[in-house]
Design a protein around this motif. Sequence first.
Motif, PDB file in Angstrom:
ATOM      1  N   THR A 143      36.569  17.677 -19.298  1.00 58.03           N
ATOM      2  CA  THR A 143      35.505  18.607 -19.143  1.00 58.03           C
ATOM      3  C   THR A 143      35.962  19.447 -18.031  1.00 58.03           C
ATOM      4  OG1 THR A 143      34.786  17.063 -17.164  1.00 58.03           O
ATOM      5  CG2 THR A 143      34.018  16.468 -19.566  1.00 58.03           C
ATOM      6  N   PRO A 144      35.018  20.617 -17.951  1.00 60.11           N
ATOM      7  CA  PRO A 144      35.338  21.518 -16.931  1.00 60.11           C
ATOM      8  C   PRO A 144      35.535  21.172 -15.465  1.00 60.11           C
ATOM      9  CG  PRO A 144      33.630  22.380 -18.548  1.00 60.11           C
ATOM     10  CD  PRO A 144      33.653  20.952 -18.820  1.00 60.11           C
ATOM     11  N   ALA A 145      34.506  20.030 -15.132  1.00 57.62           N
ATOM     12  CA  ALA A 145      34.876  19.688 -13.825  1.00 57.62           C
ATOM     13  C   ALA A 145      35.890  18.708 -13.606  1.00 57.62           C
ATOM     14  CB  ALA A 145      33.638  18.883 -13.472  1.00 57.62           C
ATOM     15  N   THR A 146      36.714  18.142 -14.651  1.00 57.49           N
ATOM     16  CA  THR A 146      37.784  17.231 -14.499  1.00 57.49           C
ATOM     17  C   THR A 146      38.933  17.572 -13.503  1.00 57.49           C
ATOM     18  OG1 THR A 146      37.404  16.245 -16.448  1.00 57.49           O
ATOM     19  CG2 THR A 146      39.535  16.034 -15.579  1.00 57.49           C
ATOM     20  N   GLY A 147      39.345  16.763 -12.682  1.00 55.93           N
ATOM     21  CA  GLY A 147      40.491  17.224 -11.653  1.00 55.93           C
ATOM     22  C   GLY A 147      41.695  16.554 -12.414  1.00 55.93           C
ATOM     23  N   LYS A 148      42.972  17.047 -11.776  1.00 60.97           N
ATOM     24  CA  LYS A 148      44.200  16.946 -12.594  1.00 60.97           C
ATOM     25  C   LYS A 148      44.444  15.475 -12.973  1.00 60.97           C
ATOM     26  CE  LYS A 148      49.189  17.511 -11.778  1.00 60.97           C
ATOM     27  NZ  LYS A 148      49.461  16.120 -11.832  1.00 60.97           N
ATOM     28  N   ASP A 149      44.165  14.409 -12.181  1.00 57.90           N
ATOM     29  CA  ASP A 149      44.635  13.014 -12.356  1.00 57.90           C
ATOM     30  C   ASP A 149      43.433  12.030 -12.636  1.00 57.90           C
ATOM     31  OD1 ASP A 149      47.478  13.367 -11.732  1.00 57.90           O
ATOM     32  OD2 ASP A 149      47.128  13.714  -9.691  1.00 57.90           O
ATOM     33  N   ASP A 150      42.287  12.725 -12.679  1.00 58.31           N
ATOM     34  CA  ASP A 150      41.045  11.970 -13.021  1.00 58.31           C
ATOM     35  C   ASP A 150      41.096  11.263 -14.379  1.00 58.31           C
ATOM     36  OD1 ASP A 150      39.951  13.306 -11.015  1.00 58.31           O
ATOM     37  OD2 ASP A 150      38.543  14.496 -12.039  1.00 58.31           O
ATOM     38  N   GLY A 171      30.494   8.180 -19.406  1.00 57.15           N
ATOM     39  CA  GLY A 171      31.728   7.799 -18.436  1.00 57.15           C
ATOM     40  C   GLY A 171      31.846   8.071 -16.984  1.00 57.15           C
ATOM     41  N   TYR A 172      32.378   7.537 -16.368  1.00 57.95           N
ATOM     42  CA  TYR A 172      32.611   7.802 -14.816  1.00 57.95           C
ATOM     43  C   TYR A 172      34.021   8.275 -14.486  1.00 57.95           C
ATOM     44  CZ  TYR A 172      28.852   4.039 -14.652  1.00 57.95           C
ATOM     45  OH  TYR A 172      27.655   3.234 -14.709  1.00 57.95           O
ATOM     46  N   ARG A 173      33.951   9.502 -14.026  1.00 54.55           N
ATOM     47  CA  ARG A 173      35.363  10.180 -13.724  1.00 54.55           C
ATOM     48  C   ARG A 173      35.811   9.779 -12.387  1.00 54.55           C
ATOM     49  NH1 ARG A 173      35.728  15.034 -11.763  1.00 54.55           N
ATOM     50  NH2 ARG A 173      33.625  15.627 -12.162  1.00 54.55           N
ATOM     51  N   ILE A 174      36.795   9.143 -12.284  1.00 54.89           N
ATOM     52  CA  ILE A 174      37.346   8.559 -11.299  1.00 54.89           C
ATOM     53  C   ILE A 174      38.650   9.170 -10.877  1.00 54.89           C
ATOM     54  CG2 ILE A 174      38.196   6.100 -10.315  1.00 54.89           C
ATOM     55  CD1 ILE A 174      35.185   6.350 -11.175  1.00 54.89           C
ATOM     56  N   ARG A 175      38.807   9.166  -9.427  1.00 56.18           N
ATOM     57  CA  ARG A 175      39.826   9.768  -8.882  1.00 56.18           C
ATOM     58  C   ARG A 175      40.774   8.929  -7.829  1.00 56.18           C
ATOM     59  NH1 ARG A 175      39.004  15.761  -6.813  1.00 56.18           N
ATOM     60  NH2 ARG A 175      38.438  15.710  -9.203  1.00 56.18           N
ATOM     61  N   ASN A 176      41.906   8.578  -7.783  1.00 48.08           N
ATOM     62  CA  ASN A 176      42.625   7.677  -6.805  1.00 48.08           C
ATOM     63  C   ASN A 176      42.579   8.307  -5.474  1.00 48.08           C
ATOM     64  OD1 ASN A 176      42.772   5.732  -8.678  1.00 48.08           O
ATOM     65  ND2 ASN A 176      44.726   5.987  -8.918  1.00 48.08           N
ATOM     66  N   LEU A 177      42.712   7.610  -4.583  1.00 49.18           N
ATOM     67  CA  LEU A 177      42.700   8.018  -3.119  1.00 49.18           C
ATOM     68  C   LEU A 177      44.005   7.581  -2.674  1.00 49.18           C
ATOM     69  CD1 LEU A 177      39.050   7.066  -1.758  1.00 49.18           C
ATOM     70  CD2 LEU A 177      39.975   9.253  -2.831  1.00 49.18           C
ATOM     71  N   PRO A 178      44.766   8.433  -2.088  1.00 43.47           N
ATOM     72  CA  PRO A 178      46.287   8.038  -1.844  1.00 43.47           C
ATOM     73  C   PRO A 178      46.163   7.259  -0.370  1.00 43.47           C
ATOM     74  CG  PRO A 178      46.171  10.331  -2.502  1.00 43.47           C
ATOM     75  CD  PRO A 178      44.803   9.986  -2.398  1.00 43.47           C
ATOM     76  N   ASP A 179      46.819   6.389  -0.377  1.00 38.23           N
ATOM     77  CA  ASP A 179      47.097   5.342   0.778  1.00 38.23           C
ATOM     78  C   ASP A 179      46.110   4.705   1.193  1.00 38.23           C
ATOM     79  OD1 ASP A 179      49.734   6.662   1.139  1.00 38.23           O
ATOM     80  OD2 ASP A 179      48.763   8.411   2.004  1.00 38.23           O
ATOM     81  N   ASN A 190      30.073  12.115 -13.420  1.00 37.84           N
ATOM     82  CA  ASN A 190      29.462  11.269 -14.628  1.00 37.84           C
ATOM     83  C   ASN A 190      29.557  12.031 -15.818  1.00 37.84           C
ATOM     84  OD1 ASN A 190      26.624  10.100 -12.922  1.00 37.84           O
ATOM     85  ND2 ASN A 190      28.904   9.079 -12.919  1.00 37.84           N
ATOM     86  N   THR A 191      29.880  11.617 -17.078  1.00 36.95           N
ATOM     87  CA  THR A 191      29.879  12.384 -18.165  1.00 36.95           C
ATOM     88  C   THR A 191      29.252  11.562 -19.576  1.00 36.95           C
ATOM     89  OG1 THR A 191      32.022  11.672 -19.135  1.00 36.95           O
ATOM     90  CG2 THR A 191      32.101  13.601 -17.514  1.00 36.95           C
ATOM     91  N   LEU A 192      29.143  12.260 -20.505  1.00 40.81           N
ATOM     92  CA  LEU A 192      28.727  11.834 -21.652  1.00 40.81           C
ATOM     93  C   LEU A 192      29.835  12.016 -22.776  1.00 40.81           C
ATOM     94  CD1 LEU A 192      24.976  12.795 -22.499  1.00 40.81           C
ATOM     95  CD2 LEU A 192      25.963  10.345 -22.359  1.00 40.81           C
ATOM     96  N   LEU A 193      30.399  10.872 -23.426  1.00 39.73           N
ATOM     97  CA  LEU A 193      31.205  10.930 -24.571  1.00 39.73           C
ATOM     98  C   LEU A 193      30.392  10.946 -25.892  1.00 39.73           C
ATOM     99  CD1 LEU A 193      32.894   9.712 -21.838  1.00 39.73           C
ATOM    100  CD2 LEU A 193      34.620   9.352 -23.343  1.00 39.73           C
ATOM    101  N   VAL A 194      30.907  11.655 -26.657  1.00 36.35           N
ATOM    102  CA  VAL A 194      30.239  11.520 -27.990  1.00 36.35           C
ATOM    103  C   VAL A 194      31.067  11.215 -29.059  1.00 36.35           C
ATOM    104  CG1 VAL A 194      28.635  12.751 -29.809  1.00 36.35           C
ATOM    105  CG2 VAL A 194      28.484  13.557 -27.148  1.00 36.35           C
TER     106      VAL A 194
END
Length: 403
Positions: A143-150, A171-179, A190-194
């Motif tokens: 999606t447009p809001a998606t980050g590189k590693d989401d 969909g829950y768009r998740i991003r890891n937190l380093p360390d 949040n997203t909708l997948l169709v």
Amino acid sequence: MHTGKNLLAGIAFTTAFASCNNESATAEKKTDSALVKLEFTVEAAPEWTSLFYRNHGWFGGDGIFAVARSGSEQNGAAKKEDALIWFSDTMFGDISNDSLQPGFGMINNSMAVLKGGMPDSSAIRFYWDSAAGKPKSLYLPQTPATGKDDYYWLGDGFVNQEKGNDLYIFGYRIRNLPDVKKFGFREEGNTLLVVPAGAQPPFAASKQLDIPFLLGRAVDSVGSFGAGLLVNTKEAGAVSPDGFLYVYGVRGKTKEVMVARVKPALVEDFKEWRFWDGQDWSADVNKVQPIADRASNEMSVTPLPDGRYVMVFQKDGLGKMVGLRVGATPYGPFGPIQDVYDVSGDLKDSKNLFPYNAKAHPVLSAPGELLISYNINSFDYDVDIRKFPHLYRPRFIRVKYSL
């Protein structure tokens, strides 16, 4: 969800509750006792638990949700047709003599197809995507809001009979937190997948839509939607249909439950969503008020044949009890928590194990029953998955209720 990399009282009632708005006033009045108590018995459902006890290929996953392909939400609907079942973080590889073999790994979501609605190991197949000959998550954020590693964990979903029987999955768009070693992740949106009607493996999504309510805001303050759905339509077989899709969300450390609703035909038009503010349905998400608390990030709300509604969840998010509340309408009021099942027996192998995300699966349930799943995980996942390679899979219980 797992901790190594990706892991994810009762309400006081007066002697007679009053409806809060005109719509509530038209709902059938329920006595306090109807909300305080549901008569039921509970037992383990080992045949369903064993269905996901596997040694080759898919051998673990959390976040289990299930729908019937037709969109029927009635008890036992999956006996007549394929059931689609999906998972979030998913383990693949081989287990031999209860020992995890080299080459195992994890992807962030997968799916299964179950034929006949019964716990038959010969009738279920598991699916994921692949890249360079290795398993790959079915769904990657685009999606447009998606980050590189989401990446995606998957919430609840439904077959939208008002939009050509396409499958809609939250969909829950998740991003890891380093360390950050424990709970080292953050939900970004949040997203909708169709998924088009009749899609076959690998069930590619035709589009992904950013849901605007969480974008750019802290999830603990505003919460996220998709934890559970109730398709309260005649076409889905609802007991008291009003034509709405109810979308439940969870907010904050006390696991407050929120609810929005929208006509299924308009689910992609987020301006049409309305949020329960304690008295009425508001167009302003900032006015949303909780209808319950002490729930879990995934849960369910299921209609009973007598017109009441049962909310099922893991008490206090990670507590040892599967709990339920009985409600007068899909948006409440809901009664106090009733303890359903103590899962401590599944936690005895390690002090680091914990349960989460209990929910009911009506399309897999017999009449007069609710089949309920819950997941087991570890605060020391990378160590415990090697010691107990079968830990990361759903367990099941069966609640038989009398009305």
